[in-house]
Motif scaffolding. Structure first.
Motif, mmCIF file in Angstrom:
data_model
loop_
_atom_site.group_PDB
_atom_site.id
_atom_site.type_symbol
_atom_site.label_atom_id
_atom_site.label_comp_id
_atom_site.label_asym_id
_atom_site.label_seq_id
_atom_site.Cartn_x
_atom_site.Cartn_y
_atom_site.Cartn_z
ATOM 1 N N THR A 16 26.140 33.555 -35.635
ATOM 2 C CA THR A 16 25.319 32.855 -34.633
ATOM 3 C C THR A 16 23.829 33.100 -34.844
ATOM 4 O OG1 THR A 16 25.602 34.732 -33.118
ATOM 5 C CG2 THR A 16 27.113 32.872 -32.855
ATOM 6 N N TYR A 17 23.479 33.922 -35.826
ATOM 7 C CA TYR A 17 22.095 34.330 -36.091
ATOM 8 C C TYR A 17 21.426 34.743 -34.778
ATOM 9 C CZ TYR A 17 17.515 34.555 -38.304
ATOM 10 O OH TYR A 17 16.288 34.999 -38.788
ATOM 11 N N LEU A 63 29.456 26.204 -30.077
ATOM 12 C CA LEU A 63 28.406 25.177 -29.981
ATOM 13 C C LEU A 63 27.602 25.083 -31.268
ATOM 14 C CD1 LEU A 63 27.217 25.982 -26.354
ATOM 15 C CD2 LEU A 63 28.334 23.868 -27.085
ATOM 16 N N LEU A 64 27.218 26.230 -31.824
ATOM 17 C CA LEU A 64 26.416 26.210 -33.048
ATOM 18 C C LEU A 64 27.201 25.630 -34.219
ATOM 19 C CD1 LEU A 64 24.616 29.678 -32.810
ATOM 20 C CD2 LEU A 64 23.517 27.426 -32.786
ATOM 21 N N SER A 65 28.501 25.928 -34.277
ATOM 22 C CA SER A 65 29.305 25.462 -35.411
ATOM 23 C C SER A 65 29.419 23.941 -35.467
ATOM 24 C CB SER A 65 30.699 26.078 -35.364
ATOM 25 O OG SER A 65 31.437 25.589 -34.254
ATOM 26 N N GLN A 66 29.058 23.277 -34.369
ATOM 27 C CA GLN A 66 29.101 21.818 -34.331
ATOM 28 C C GLN A 66 27.789 21.172 -34.758
ATOM 29 O OE1 GLN A 66 30.223 21.066 -30.249
ATOM 30 N NE2 GLN A 66 32.098 22.259 -30.426
ATOM 31 N N THR A 67 26.759 21.978 -35.029
ATOM 32 C CA THR A 67 25.445 21.435 -35.378
ATOM 33 C C THR A 67 25.318 21.224 -36.881
ATOM 34 O OG1 THR A 67 24.385 23.597 -35.657
ATOM 35 C CG2 THR A 67 24.425 22.665 -33.421
ATOM 36 N N PRO A 68 24.554 20.227 -37.304
ATOM 37 C CA PRO A 68 24.345 20.038 -38.739
ATOM 38 C C PRO A 68 23.604 21.206 -39.376
ATOM 39 C CG PRO A 68 22.971 18.533 -37.437
ATOM 40 C CD PRO A 68 23.928 19.163 -36.494
ATOM 41 N N GLU A 69 22.732 21.869 -38.608
ATOM 42 C CA GLU A 69 21.990 23.016 -39.157
ATOM 43 C C GLU A 69 22.946 24.145 -39.535
ATOM 44 O OE1 GLU A 69 19.257 20.753 -36.421
ATOM 45 O OE2 GLU A 69 21.318 21.511 -36.280
ATOM 46 N N PHE A 70 23.925 24.399 -38.676
ATOM 47 C CA PHE A 70 24.913 25.432 -38.974
ATOM 48 C C PHE A 70 25.755 25.038 -40.185
ATOM 49 C CE2 PHE A 70 29.094 27.321 -38.746
ATOM 50 C CZ PHE A 70 28.873 28.641 -38.350
ATOM 51 N N ARG A 71 26.213 23.814 -40.206
ATOM 52 C CA ARG A 71 27.096 23.396 -41.304
ATOM 53 C C ARG A 71 26.408 23.501 -42.656
ATOM 54 N NH1 ARG A 71 29.296 18.366 -37.756
ATOM 55 N NH2 ARG A 71 30.930 19.497 -36.632
ATOM 56 N N ARG A 72 25.122 23.180 -42.687
ATOM 57 C CA ARG A 72 24.380 23.320 -43.950
ATOM 58 C C ARG A 72 24.213 24.793 -44.321
ATOM 59 N NH1 ARG A 72 21.221 19.034 -41.818
ATOM 60 N NH2 ARG A 72 19.717 20.537 -40.988
ATOM 61 N N LEU A 86 19.140 30.315 -38.760
ATOM 62 C CA LEU A 86 19.205 29.063 -38.018
ATOM 63 C C LEU A 86 17.868 28.872 -37.318
ATOM 64 C CD1 LEU A 86 22.768 29.304 -36.411
ATOM 65 C CD2 LEU A 86 22.062 27.795 -38.275
ATOM 66 N N PRO A 87 17.393 27.634 -37.182
ATOM 67 C CA PRO A 87 16.111 27.410 -36.504
ATOM 68 C C PRO A 87 16.132 27.942 -35.074
ATOM 69 C CG PRO A 87 16.817 25.422 -37.668
ATOM 70 C CD PRO A 87 17.973 26.370 -37.705
ATOM 71 N N PHE A 88 14.991 28.448 -34.626
ATOM 72 C CA PHE A 88 14.863 28.986 -33.270
ATOM 73 C C PHE A 88 15.334 27.974 -32.230
ATOM 74 C CE2 PHE A 88 12.326 29.507 -29.377
ATOM 75 C CZ PHE A 88 12.584 30.827 -29.047
ATOM 76 N N GLU A 89 14.904 26.716 -32.372
ATOM 77 C CA GLU A 89 15.257 25.717 -31.366
ATOM 78 C C GLU A 89 16.756 25.406 -31.371
ATOM 79 O OE1 GLU A 89 13.175 23.455 -34.804
ATOM 80 O OE2 GLU A 89 13.089 25.411 -33.802
ATOM 81 N N THR A 90 17.389 25.449 -32.554
ATOM 82 C CA THR A 90 18.835 25.213 -32.633
ATOM 83 C C THR A 90 19.588 26.319 -31.905
ATOM 84 O OG1 THR A 90 18.584 24.104 -34.777
ATOM 85 C CG2 THR A 90 20.786 24.901 -34.213
ATOM 86 N N HIS A 91 19.188 27.555 -32.172
ATOM 87 C CA HIS A 91 19.852 28.680 -31.513
ATOM 88 C C HIS A 91 19.654 28.633 -30.005
ATOM 89 C CE1 HIS A 91 21.412 32.808 -31.121
ATOM 90 N NE2 HIS A 91 20.523 32.893 -30.144
ATOM 91 N N MET A 92 18.415 28.398 -29.571
ATOM 92 C CA MET A 92 18.137 28.450 -28.129
ATOM 93 C C MET A 92 18.768 27.268 -27.385
ATOM 94 S SD MET A 92 16.706 31.344 -27.860
ATOM 95 C CE MET A 92 16.409 31.264 -26.081
ATOM 96 N N ASP A 93 18.866 26.105 -28.031
ATOM 97 C CA ASP A 93 19.591 24.981 -27.416
ATOM 98 C C ASP A 93 21.025 25.394 -27.080
ATOM 99 O OD1 ASP A 93 17.488 23.203 -27.485
ATOM 100 O OD2 ASP A 93 18.146 22.195 -29.326
ATOM 101 N N ALA A 94 21.698 25.994 -28.061
ATOM 102 C CA ALA A 94 23.088 26.399 -27.863
ATOM 103 C C ALA A 94 23.181 27.555 -26.872
ATOM 104 C CB ALA A 94 23.707 26.798 -29.203
ATOM 105 N N LEU A 95 22.237 28.492 -26.944
ATOM 106 C CA LEU A 95 22.271 29.635 -26.039
ATOM 107 C C LEU A 95 22.130 29.208 -24.583
ATOM 108 C CD1 LEU A 95 20.883 33.117 -26.534
ATOM 109 C CD2 LEU A 95 20.109 31.901 -24.503
#
Length: 428
Positions: free
Chosen positions: A287-288, A197-206, A308-317
């Motif tokens: 996955t930070y 899930l995280l690997s599909q986010t723009p935050e992860f890709r950057r 990775l931003p807290f909200e990005t990680h928790m969304d995926a989690l």
């Protein structure tokens, strides 16, 4: 290569644990082992710069072996697995913990996840692995590895020196991306769905651009029951993985399944003719993550490549683990916030108590804390377990001056403690 077997006649030269016997002093076998070691000098894993050149040489060798040898199995001697093997050696496996452990977003916890019934398979995996890293740069391993009786297979490899150990950190930083390009690879872990899930986010890709192999075909196996009850499910997970490898025609599998990764990595590499890499905590670096996927407790150590931003990680989690109870979700959130104030160095790892309250780390903590309050405030008093978990987090925050709520909580906590002591004196 060095001979890591210990002749039976030399075993008497090894410092005895009899004086520190758990049965004598009421401590665990693991605690007795740690107490028998000299105190660590500096950090638990030493300095990255010490031996970096040697680790880069080993990382290059490892890539060449992985590219040209089938089957191939790379394993690491984690400190938990080392304790397990020493317990087997001393007929004390009944004293080894292997359950899922306590719930805490502020305290680290780990165990090998294996009961005594898997001892023979684990020993075989370590003795027959194509490359074994003994992890002597991890403080207890430096002192405990010489006590281990292990007969390595002829022609196999291991780290040549203490300084060249922990090669998986250096390999992942400098070799992983290039090795994976053009290959069909798989991740097998309790965090596999989270990584997907995280690997599909723009935050992860950057953030991951220097490390992530965009040119690879990547597949994910989420361990059954999210990696919990691995001891009971080990052979079911093995059959899952066999189907996973065959279905996707995988060349290399990166396993992060505790002690089970050692057994399954070795056995499946031989049975399927593939490369298996004992990836361990590196999936938490990608996955930070502040917590293991299969536990509701902080991870014992945390490798670092990028934030990775807290909200990005928790969304995926929340998507990856939709069945977490409120208190368990708070544990994950607290572990994630504490990760922000852990020491960090790209390509290295630090133990769960090695903090760095630098302005940068505190700024990221406070940024995540704002989202945490907004997102999870409704859970704070949702159950007795949630209240207990929240209290532990507030105590941590107060002890380190991180939040106003924490400072107030700690002041009240200390005042109540003082009042109890005063009342006890009066009643005497």
């Amino acid at each position: 290569m060095p001979d890591f077997s210990v002749p039976s006649g030399d075993k008497l030269a090894v410092p005895s644990l009899e004086d520190a016997s758990p049965r004598r002093q009421g401590i665990t076998f693991h605690q007795a082992l740690l107490q028998s070691c000299p105190p660590p000098r500096g950090g638990m894993f030493g300095e990255k710069a010490d031996g970096e050149a040697a680790r880069r040489i080993e990382a290059g060798l490892l890539s060449r072996l992985m590219a040209t040898t089938r089957p191939f199995c790379f394993l690491r001697m984690g400190d938990m697995e080392l304790v397990y093997l020493l317990a087997e050696q001393d007929n004390r496996l009944d004293e080894i913990e292997f359950g899922d452990g306590p719930m805490s977003g502020t305290q680290g916890y780990a165990n090998p996840g294996l009961s005594a019934k898997h001892a023979e398979r684990l020993r075989t995996a370590y003795e027959e692995a194509d490359y074994l890293d003994f992890h002597e740069k991890n403080w207890p391993n430096e002192h405990l590895v010489p006590r281990l009786i292990l007969q390595k297979a002829p022609g196999s490899y291991c780290n040549p020196t203490k300084e060249a150990s922990l090669v998986f950190l250096t390999w992942t930083e400098s070799e992983f991306k290039q090795y994976c390009q053009g290959r069909r690879i798989g991740f097998a872990a309790a965090e596999a769905r989270l990584l997907e899930l995280l690997s599909q986010t723009p935050e992860f890709r950057r953030a991951a651009t220097d490390y992530w192999p965009e040119g690879a075909e990547i597949f994910y196996y989420q361990a059954r029951n999210d990696g919990r009850d691995l001891d009971a499910n080990l052979d079911l997970v093995k059959e899952d993985l066999r189907r996973f490898v065959k279905e996707h025609r995988l060349d290399t599998v990166f396993l992060s399944l505790g002690g089970g990764a050692k057994i399954l990595g070795y056995e499946l590499s031989r049975e399927l003719g593939i490369c298996c890499f004992d990836f361990g905590a590196m999936i938490r670096a990608f996955t930070y993550s502040g917590c293991d996927g299969n536990r509701v407790a902080r991870s014992p150590h945390s490798p670092f490549f990028f934030r990775l931003p807290f909200e990005t990680h928790m969304d995926a989690l929340e998507q990856a683990f939709p069945n977490l109870r409120p208190a368990e979700l708070l544990v994950k959130a607290h572990g994630q916030l504490l990760l922000e104030v852990l020491k960090k160095q790209v390509g290295w790892t630090y133990a769960s108590w090695e903090y760095d309250f630098s302005p940068e780390n505190i700024a990221f903590f406070r940024q995540g804390f704002k989202e945490y309050q907004k997102r999870y405030g409704k859970l704070f008093n949702s159950s007795a377990a949630a209240k207990k978990e929240r209290a532990g987090f507030l105590h941590f925050c107060g002890s380190h001056g991180l939040t106003l709520e924490g400072r107030l909580f700690l002041a009240i906590f200390n005042a109540k403690g003082f009042a109890r002591k005063l009342l006890n004196r009066i009643l005497r």
